[in-house]
Write an enzyme that holds these catalytic residues in place. Structure first.
Site, PDB file in Angstrom:
ATOM      1  N   THR C 107      -3.582  39.239 -43.272  1.00 42.63           N
ATOM      2  CA  THR C 107      -4.142  39.575 -44.574  1.00 42.63           C
ATOM      3  C   THR C 107      -5.656  39.555 -44.453  1.00 42.63           C
ATOM      4  O   THR C 107      -6.255  38.503 -44.245  1.00 42.63           O
ATOM      5  CB  THR C 107      -3.697  38.537 -45.624  1.00 42.63           C
ATOM      6  OG1 THR C 107      -2.277  38.512 -45.638  1.00 42.63           O
ATOM      7  CG2 THR C 107      -4.224  38.876 -47.000  1.00 42.63           C
ATOM      8  N   LYS C 183      -1.554  44.595 -49.826  1.00 44.52           N
ATOM      9  CA  LYS C 183      -1.165  43.233 -49.470  1.00 44.52           C
ATOM     10  C   LYS C 183      -1.805  42.231 -50.437  1.00 44.52           C
ATOM     11  O   LYS C 183      -1.134  41.329 -50.955  1.00 44.52           O
ATOM     12  CB  LYS C 183      -1.595  42.938 -48.030  1.00 44.52           C
ATOM     13  CG  LYS C 183      -1.466  41.495 -47.585  1.00 44.52           C
ATOM     14  CD  LYS C 183      -0.038  40.963 -47.630  1.00 44.52           C
ATOM     15  CE  LYS C 183       0.011  39.479 -47.285  1.00 44.52           C
ATOM     16  NZ  LYS C 183       1.338  38.885 -47.558  1.00 44.52           N
ATOM     17  N   LYS C 252      -7.964  31.459 -50.313  1.00 42.60           N
ATOM     18  CA  LYS C 252      -8.786  32.413 -49.557  1.00 42.60           C
ATOM     19  C   LYS C 252      -8.353  33.846 -49.888  1.00 42.60           C
ATOM     20  O   LYS C 252      -9.186  34.726 -50.131  1.00 42.60           O
ATOM     21  CB  LYS C 252      -8.630  32.108 -48.055  1.00 42.60           C
ATOM     22  CG  LYS C 252      -9.441  32.959 -47.112  1.00 42.60           C
ATOM     23  CD  LYS C 252      -8.656  34.154 -46.571  1.00 42.60           C
ATOM     24  CE  LYS C 252      -7.416  33.746 -45.775  1.00 42.60           C
ATOM     25  NZ  LYS C 252      -6.574  34.925 -45.443  1.00 42.60           N
TER      26      LYS C 252
END
Lengths: 304, 304, 304, 304
Positions: C107, C183, C252
């Protein structure tokens, strides 16, 4: 102007980089106070009023910084521009050394201040973060509020210079990230006040009470202070002129607030909201207005 | 106290209902100004200081209202209490009639003001919404800011009485819902300022800057006004004393804000947030502190 | 595993960099499918199970990439790690050239994908963004959902390899930033669902309805799908085990969502909220739980 | 239709009050199942299809309720309408007594359910809250999901009737407020899913990925369930037809969510947001679309 001994200020030369509305006014005050200036600006034309008063135009940031007293003031649009002028081609980092101090006076990210301080220390030079509160008219009148933080010796060294530029100097300690944080916090608090007035005035307006009546009451009683008085007038009239800082510019500041808040692990929901309002304003292409205009989003969402 | 001709005030009797901290102080000022008072309170003990100064204790709201000059002042905790005293058993609605005016001075929903005004007009009486800004000490010093709205004749009639209670009277027109809306808007704006200070101070604190330094700067410059100065001190010290209005009480006000906003179709995201902060504070059982303590939620969410 | 012709897959060697839980499972599937692997991991011990099955251990990312078929797969924790392995000391950018394709499967920020694609094109190599949905068990079962975007030729070239790793390949076009955006959007949607369940279940619970009853109804009717079923179970039981992705890791991701949203000028208030919940969770030092545990913030704010 | 013994259902008469799209379909199923109906609707014309199939038209709610088996079903727009039909002029409360059960099937406030239950118990009658999930087509197909709560005897009594109307009966216990809470929670969760899709799809769209591609992926994988599939289609196409429940109607539901959340002391920030989106939609005068259209606010704020 603060009452600080001016002995040190008799003749030295200062490098002043960044001559936007703010920088130009500030540089002018330094000339008035007897400093010699070596200036640089991306578009050199802006420097003309200063050159007519005796300032010298440098061909590069390096040249401006190299020939000074060791004091370099930067007043730039954003962190990118600052980093470029320091570290880019022709950047002045290469000429920094013992006895020199870089005063960064624009609104920058606290991490940028930390990085610059670390870099400058490595070169034997000092870094002082000294962001300011105040619009161009306050800058011209030497009525800025200046927040400083950084190395104590460097701060002591530049205090007389800063005293020329503002009427209040607030010291936030040794951490170079401190003053930039306070500047961001202040801009955030202004944004929050604008949003709050927008919500309150719109509620009153849709209940049949003219916005200006609400503003007159609050800005002369509980909220009788510059932020509510100055921004309140624009919000009450829904006329966002004169256009000071643009929505895009302050949106950048709010990004810095949120990035710093994320780093320090502080959820700031009102900062997120103000940022989102500014994003909507920018995304819709609203231009030519003061950033306060983001508060129109409140009216729009209320069908006004 | 405002400079208004006091001729009308020579001797008449006023019914004063609701003797909490605020009501007691206000009623005392009316006695000082020469008014006779017929008072009522759910717990009659509270009336003692007034009775010692010549006020009369009524056995019911009806009795208090019936024997007066035609002016009935209410200063109660919430809309439920007010409606009960007006329309409930022993309520004074039954004795309202031509020549009488009901001044509602507590924080109530704009719809409640509308309903009371409609009710009273139907009985030939007047209704004036006159909510106030100011804490008990301001009430005692007759330094309240009073927002009024309602029927012009009724407002003119009660102006001298209100002049005794405050130092500023702001008229928001004929709509009885107007003044209550302004009162709610003001409380919301205070809540928004508290939240904003909480976010800003916490960001500074987690960057290593003591909260009080931030407060000192802003409350003496851009935000040099009572709300930021008074609440800022509590937020900077994280000591929420003295406990004025409780979190539960102001949470009720924020519900009124949101209900009115829903009715007027005004999305107020910061009001929702402040309400949620207060809900969390109440849900956690936090007590014995000023409502400002909701701002601890900011610190908690930042791991402090 | 998807039904894609396997001709191309007979014997070639693939460089696989990043052997966390996900990477290890994926690399294992490539071995099973007959690919030879040259692997690299910061902590080489993790590679043991693969080495036992015939994979070769490289001494650096460069060495892994140089000796392969021209296909380099990266599956790393974050953008920083990826950039380091590509551009840092021993990074494989230097060996990229015509005929090579880098498949980035972790990611990452859409801007990182754009920057890598531009870099690789400049070297004559291809870049395919191919982030995946699925936990380690899905990776092991080759049941990942893989989103791809990037250069069409490069995508065609790596399709057989990706077919080994997932059971669904969704192509989002030529823009390398597209698949990473999807994503991030997916992770955000999961976070939003978690928050919504948290608010709904807590409301029910405080009304006296056990959380699991609510979850059972919704996850078997209107919301009968994996996200609500899997996360719903943890939220209903308030037992956030097994600990998959940590709060810090997905925080994150939510930062990446907000940074991309800022760049694309899309206000995303629910994303801001989920990010703030995760920040509070991390700031409080909550560890050893699945990231879903951020939803405890809802309970905490409700006094539970 | 659920497989429940139909013995009790042979011939009895049921009072059915409220013949909107939902009520009409449900009443039709009761006729099909062999129940006799005595119906009432504010606009009697709507009853025609039922009268043609043998239902009797009552002249008032009282008349409808008085002549039945003791089962009264209400399916009305809002709490106000329900309270009026129960307690207003011609309201059926006066005829409630032992052996009678009132099944309230519309979306109502949990407090309203509590108040009705207390009222009915005082009259010796039963109250069952039985709100439903499902659109008119599901109602017609007897595929509603029915949430019930209330007195166990009353629930047992009406179970066969409810079995005719839905294919799933979820029992949430004795508390009459429970089932209405679940209904509100479910509507909130749908609203949250809509908002989340709106934010995600808009982010993708502004990155160049068509909305429908995102929807196709997620609604066939992680979010493969009715809510994401059905609402996702509208959000992807930005075509909010057919117009089921209006923005104004579901805004009312979200007010009920927030009022109940305030009462139970549960901060629900996403519910506040969804409510605000619906408020903006209604305030702008958007009509003739499904309530899902509130998600356009996301696009608007992103400049689309």
């Amino acid at each position: 102007m603060m009452s600080v001994s001016k002995e040190e200020q008799s003749t030295p030369t200062i490098a002043f980089i960044g001559l936007g509305q703010m920088g130009l006014a500030m540089a002018g005050n330094l000339l008035t106070a007897g400093y010699r200036l070596r200036v640089w600006n991306r578009t050199p034309d802006k420097a003309r009023p200063l050159l007519e008063r005796g300032a010298t135009l440098a061909n590069s940031p390096t040249e401006a910084a190299a020939a000074g007293t060791g004091i370099v003031i930067t007043m730039l649009t954003d962190d990118g521009a600052l980093n470029e002028l320091v570290h880019g081609a022709g950047g002045f980092a290469s000429v920094l050394g013992p006895g020199m101090v870089h005063i960064s006076m624009s609104t920058i990210a606290p991490v940028t201040a930390e990085a610059l301080a670390a870099d400058h220390v490595g070169r034997g030079a000092g870094f002082v973060a000294a962001p300011v509160f105040g619009k161009p008219d306050a800058a011209a009148a030497a009525r800025l509020v200046i927040c400083v933080s950084g190395d104590p010796d460097a701060k002591a060294r530049v205090a007389p210079v800063l005293a020329v530029l503002g009427h209040r100097l607030a010291d936030f300690g040794d951490n170079p990230a401190a003053a930039p944080t306070i500047k961001l916090a202040g801009n955030f608090m202004i944004g929050a006040a604008i949003e709050a007035m927008g919500e309150a005035f719109t509620l009153a307006e849709k209940t049949g009470v003219p916005r200006h009546l609400v503003n007159e009451l609050f800005s002369s009683t509980m909220f009788a202070c510059p932020v509510y008085q100055n921004y309140g007038k624009m919000i009450a009239s829904r006329h966002y002129q004169p256009a000071g800082a643009s929505p895009a510019l302050i949106r950048k500041d709010m990004r810095l607030v949120l990035e710093h808040a994320a780093r320090q692990q502080v959820p700031m929901p009102v900062a997120s909201l103000v940022h989102d309002r500014l994003t909507a304003t920018v995304a819709k292409g609203v231009k030519g207005v003061d950033w306060t205009a983001f508060v129109e989003e409140v009216s729009i969402s209320a069908g006004r």
